[in-house]
Design a protein around this motif. Sequence first.
Motif, PDB file in Angstrom:
ATOM      1  N   SER A 111      15.695   6.968 -11.241  1.00 19.57           N
ATOM      2  CA  SER A 111      15.049   5.837 -11.920  1.00 19.57           C
ATOM      3  C   SER A 111      16.061   4.904 -12.566  1.00 19.57           C
ATOM      4  CB  SER A 111      14.044   6.334 -12.962  1.00 19.57           C
ATOM      5  OG  SER A 111      14.661   7.192 -13.902  1.00 19.57           O
ATOM      6  N   TRP A 112      17.259   5.412 -12.890  1.00 22.56           N
ATOM      7  CA  TRP A 112      18.301   4.570 -13.487  1.00 22.56           C
ATOM      8  C   TRP A 112      18.690   3.416 -12.577  1.00 22.56           C
ATOM      9  CZ3 TRP A 112      22.659   4.013 -10.604  1.00 22.56           C
ATOM     10  CH2 TRP A 112      22.884   4.976  -9.612  1.00 22.56           C
ATOM     11  N   ASN A 113      18.447   3.569 -11.263  1.00 20.31           N
ATOM     12  CA  ASN A 113      18.850   2.551 -10.296  1.00 20.31           C
ATOM     13  C   ASN A 113      17.730   1.553  -9.999  1.00 20.31           C
ATOM     14  OD1 ASN A 113      20.691   1.326  -8.508  1.00 20.31           O
ATOM     15  ND2 ASN A 113      19.876   2.462  -6.763  1.00 20.31           N
ATOM     16  N   PHE A 114      16.658   1.595 -10.773  1.00 21.35           N
ATOM     17  CA  PHE A 114      15.546   0.674 -10.563  1.00 21.35           C
ATOM     18  C   PHE A 114      15.229  -0.075 -11.847  1.00 21.35           C
ATOM     19  CE2 PHE A 114      15.157   3.758  -7.225  1.00 21.35           C
ATOM     20  CZ  PHE A 114      14.645   3.068  -6.135  1.00 21.35           C
ATOM     21  N   GLU A 115      14.773  -1.297 -11.686  1.00 16.72           N
ATOM     22  CA  GLU A 115      14.369  -2.126 -12.823  1.00 16.72           C
ATOM     23  C   GLU A 115      12.950  -2.620 -12.581  1.00 16.72           C
ATOM     24  OE1 GLU A 115      15.853  -6.176 -15.157  1.00 16.72           O
ATOM     25  OE2 GLU A 115      16.573  -5.739 -13.128  1.00 16.72           O
ATOM     26  N   VAL A 125      -1.182 -17.873  -4.649  1.00 12.34           N
ATOM     27  CA  VAL A 125      -0.349 -16.696  -4.876  1.00 12.34           C
ATOM     28  C   VAL A 125      -0.873 -15.551  -4.020  1.00 12.34           C
ATOM     29  CG1 VAL A 125       0.380 -14.981  -6.569  1.00 12.34           C
ATOM     30  CG2 VAL A 125       0.297 -17.398  -7.202  1.00 12.34           C
ATOM     31  N   LYS A 126      -0.016 -15.027  -3.150  1.00  9.39           N
ATOM     32  CA  LYS A 126      -0.407 -13.965  -2.220  1.00  9.39           C
ATOM     33  C   LYS A 126      -0.148 -12.571  -2.781  1.00  9.39           C
ATOM     34  CE  LYS A 126      -1.606 -16.615   1.272  1.00  9.39           C
ATOM     35  NZ  LYS A 126      -2.987 -16.632   1.810  1.00  9.39           N
ATOM     36  N   GLY A 127       0.819 -12.454  -3.649  1.00  4.26           N
ATOM     37  CA  GLY A 127       1.143 -11.169  -4.252  1.00  4.26           C
ATOM     38  C   GLY A 127       1.549 -11.378  -5.687  1.00  4.26           C
ATOM     39  N   TYR A 128       1.166 -10.423  -6.559  1.00  4.84           N
ATOM     40  CA  TYR A 128       1.395 -10.613  -7.992  1.00  4.84           C
ATOM     41  C   TYR A 128       1.306  -9.250  -8.656  1.00  4.84           C
ATOM     42  CZ  TYR A 128       0.100 -12.121 -12.784  1.00  4.84           C
ATOM     43  OH  TYR A 128       0.028 -12.311 -14.138  1.00  4.84           O
ATOM     44  N   GLU A 129       2.442  -8.602  -8.873  1.00  2.71           N
ATOM     45  CA  GLU A 129       2.398  -7.267  -9.447  1.00  2.71           C
ATOM     46  C   GLU A 129       3.772  -6.848  -9.954  1.00  2.71           C
ATOM     47  OE1 GLU A 129       1.746  -4.127  -6.571  1.00  2.71           O
ATOM     48  OE2 GLU A 129       2.473  -5.419  -4.966  1.00  2.71           O
ATOM     49  N   PRO A 130       3.791  -5.931 -10.905  1.00  2.50           N
ATOM     50  CA  PRO A 130       5.068  -5.351 -11.320  1.00  2.50           C
ATOM     51  C   PRO A 130       5.567  -4.409 -10.221  1.00  2.50           C
ATOM     52  CG  PRO A 130       3.343  -5.003 -12.978  1.00  2.50           C
ATOM     53  CD  PRO A 130       2.672  -5.426 -11.716  1.00  2.50           C
ATOM     54  N   VAL A 131       6.855  -4.428  -9.961  1.00  2.00           N
ATOM     55  CA  VAL A 131       7.450  -3.547  -8.963  1.00  2.00           C
ATOM     56  C   VAL A 131       8.718  -2.930  -9.534  1.00  2.00           C
ATOM     57  CG1 VAL A 131       6.552  -4.912  -7.024  1.00  2.00           C
ATOM     58  CG2 VAL A 131       8.837  -5.395  -7.915  1.00  2.00           C
ATOM     59  N   GLN A 132       9.200  -1.882  -8.873  1.00  2.00           N
ATOM     60  CA  GLN A 132      10.470  -1.271  -9.220  1.00  2.00           C
ATOM     61  C   GLN A 132      11.525  -1.791  -8.245  1.00  2.00           C
ATOM     62  OE1 GLN A 132      11.090   0.466 -11.805  1.00  2.00           O
ATOM     63  NE2 GLN A 132       9.216   1.518 -12.466  1.00  2.00           N
ATOM     64  N   LYS A 133      12.390  -2.656  -8.712  1.00  2.00           N
ATOM     65  CA  LYS A 133      13.379  -3.304  -7.846  1.00  2.00           C
ATOM     66  C   LYS A 133      14.718  -2.568  -7.962  1.00  2.00           C
ATOM     67  CE  LYS A 133      14.784  -8.010  -6.584  1.00  2.00           C
ATOM     68  NZ  LYS A 133      16.233  -7.829  -6.422  1.00  2.00           N
ATOM     69  N   PRO A 134      15.285  -2.164  -6.837  1.00  3.66           N
ATOM     70  CA  PRO A 134      16.567  -1.441  -6.904  1.00  3.66           C
ATOM     71  C   PRO A 134      17.708  -2.337  -7.361  1.00  3.66           C
ATOM     72  CG  PRO A 134      15.981  -1.940  -4.630  1.00  3.66           C
ATOM     73  CD  PRO A 134      14.798  -2.326  -5.458  1.00  3.66           C
ATOM     74  N   LYS A 135      18.557  -1.775  -8.206  1.00  3.26           N
ATOM     75  CA  LYS A 135      19.741  -2.515  -8.659  1.00  3.26           C
ATOM     76  C   LYS A 135      20.833  -2.486  -7.601  1.00  3.26           C
ATOM     77  CE  LYS A 135      18.792  -1.087 -13.426  1.00  3.26           C
ATOM     78  NZ  LYS A 135      19.276  -0.263 -14.573  1.00  3.26           N
ATOM     79  N   ASP A 160      -3.176  10.066  -3.260  1.00  2.86           N
ATOM     80  CA  ASP A 160      -2.797  10.021  -4.674  1.00  2.86           C
ATOM     81  C   ASP A 160      -1.654   9.056  -4.960  1.00  2.86           C
ATOM     82  OD1 ASP A 160      -4.711  11.942  -5.249  1.00  2.86           O
ATOM     83  OD2 ASP A 160      -3.300  13.619  -5.084  1.00  2.86           O
ATOM     84  N   VAL A 161      -0.981   8.597  -3.929  1.00  2.00           N
ATOM     85  CA  VAL A 161       0.181   7.722  -4.109  1.00  2.00           C
ATOM     86  C   VAL A 161      -0.263   6.264  -4.168  1.00  2.00           C
ATOM     87  CG1 VAL A 161       2.338   6.905  -3.076  1.00  2.00           C
ATOM     88  CG2 VAL A 161       1.770   9.347  -3.021  1.00  2.00           C
ATOM     89  N   GLN A 162       0.107   5.590  -5.241  1.00  2.00           N
ATOM     90  CA  GLN A 162      -0.245   4.184  -5.413  1.00  2.00           C
ATOM     91  C   GLN A 162       0.858   3.244  -4.932  1.00  2.00           C
ATOM     92  OE1 GLN A 162      -3.660   5.008  -6.018  1.00  2.00           O
ATOM     93  NE2 GLN A 162      -3.473   2.988  -6.931  1.00  2.00           N
ATOM     94  N   ALA A 163       2.119   3.643  -5.088  1.00  2.00           N
ATOM     95  CA  ALA A 163       3.225   2.784  -4.665  1.00  2.00           C
ATOM     96  C   ALA A 163       4.471   3.623  -4.435  1.00  2.00           C
ATOM     97  CB  ALA A 163       3.512   1.708  -5.708  1.00  2.00           C
ATOM     98  N   VAL A 164       5.284   3.185  -3.471  1.00  2.00           N
ATOM     99  CA  VAL A 164       6.557   3.843  -3.173  1.00  2.00           C
ATOM    100  C   VAL A 164       7.650   2.778  -3.181  1.00  2.00           C
ATOM    101  CG1 VAL A 164       7.879   5.204  -1.509  1.00  2.00           C
ATOM    102  CG2 VAL A 164       5.405   5.555  -1.730  1.00  2.00           C
ATOM    103  N   TYR A 165       8.711   3.041  -3.915  1.00  2.00           N
ATOM    104  CA  TYR A 165       9.843   2.124  -3.967  1.00  2.00           C
ATOM    105  C   TYR A 165      11.109   2.871  -3.553  1.00  2.00           C
ATOM    106  CZ  TYR A 165       6.504  -0.412  -6.835  1.00  2.00           C
ATOM    107  OH  TYR A 165       5.374  -1.045  -7.291  1.00  2.00           O
TER     108      TYR A 165
END
Length: 248
Positions: free
Chosen positions: A131-135, A194-204, A229-234
């Motif tokens: 998780s340290w590598n994602f913002e 706007v086609k997409g609008y959400e918080p995401v985990q962006k890799p550093k 059960d999985v909502q999102a994968v980053y």
Amino acid sequence: MSGHSKWSTIKRKKGALDAKRGKIFGKLIKEITVAARMGGGDENANPRLRQVVLKAKAVNMPNSNVERAIAKGVGGADGANYEEITYEGYGPAGVAILIETMTDNRNRTVGEVRHLLSKYGGNLGESGSVSWNFERVGQISIDKGELSEEDVLMMVMDAGADNIEDGGDSWEIFAAVENMEAVRVALVDEGLEVKGYEPVQKPKNVQTVEGDDVRRVVKLIEMLEDNDDVQAVYSNFDADEDALAALE
């Protein structure tokens, strides 16, 4: 362009052809229900609900489905007690993976996530291992059309956008989560949809993957995303354009 954005573009193209609409709708209904339960059924007063409703509209979920999910959340009619749990792990070639889940049975979910990671050449990691590598940032997507990067930058710079990436047929705009709504409003005020609008985990930092590992990583992500059960994968995986194009 980051690996995450390239993979997002591929998913959108594939999704138009082979999306399992029932499964996608089921996950969105769960998310809408939880968002309404936690913050109320008014989209204007509940940013989380507004985000997921926009996501639902982007995949053409009927309004009646959205309204029922909101009513269920506000009324508390759904007896399931969902937990939001994020798992961290690694895929082939050392790719870092964050898996956001919403579950009513954490033992089932962690078992299934561990099994999928192991099956496709990865492993489950400890909390904090990747998780340290994602913002966590806001991602807003619009169709590219005839708009240049400079055109879009002029529209959103004063609203708090941080950077813009080329998503192929779209512009992907990134901003601090607290600035997402201001950026969305700025685009709407310019007459854009706007086609997409959400918080995401962006890799550093990204992990470049080559050869057969590209297909293995993509297959792992697809199978994780297919889990109920999985909502999102980053992930932080990256690959050259030819290797990614071969997957389409």
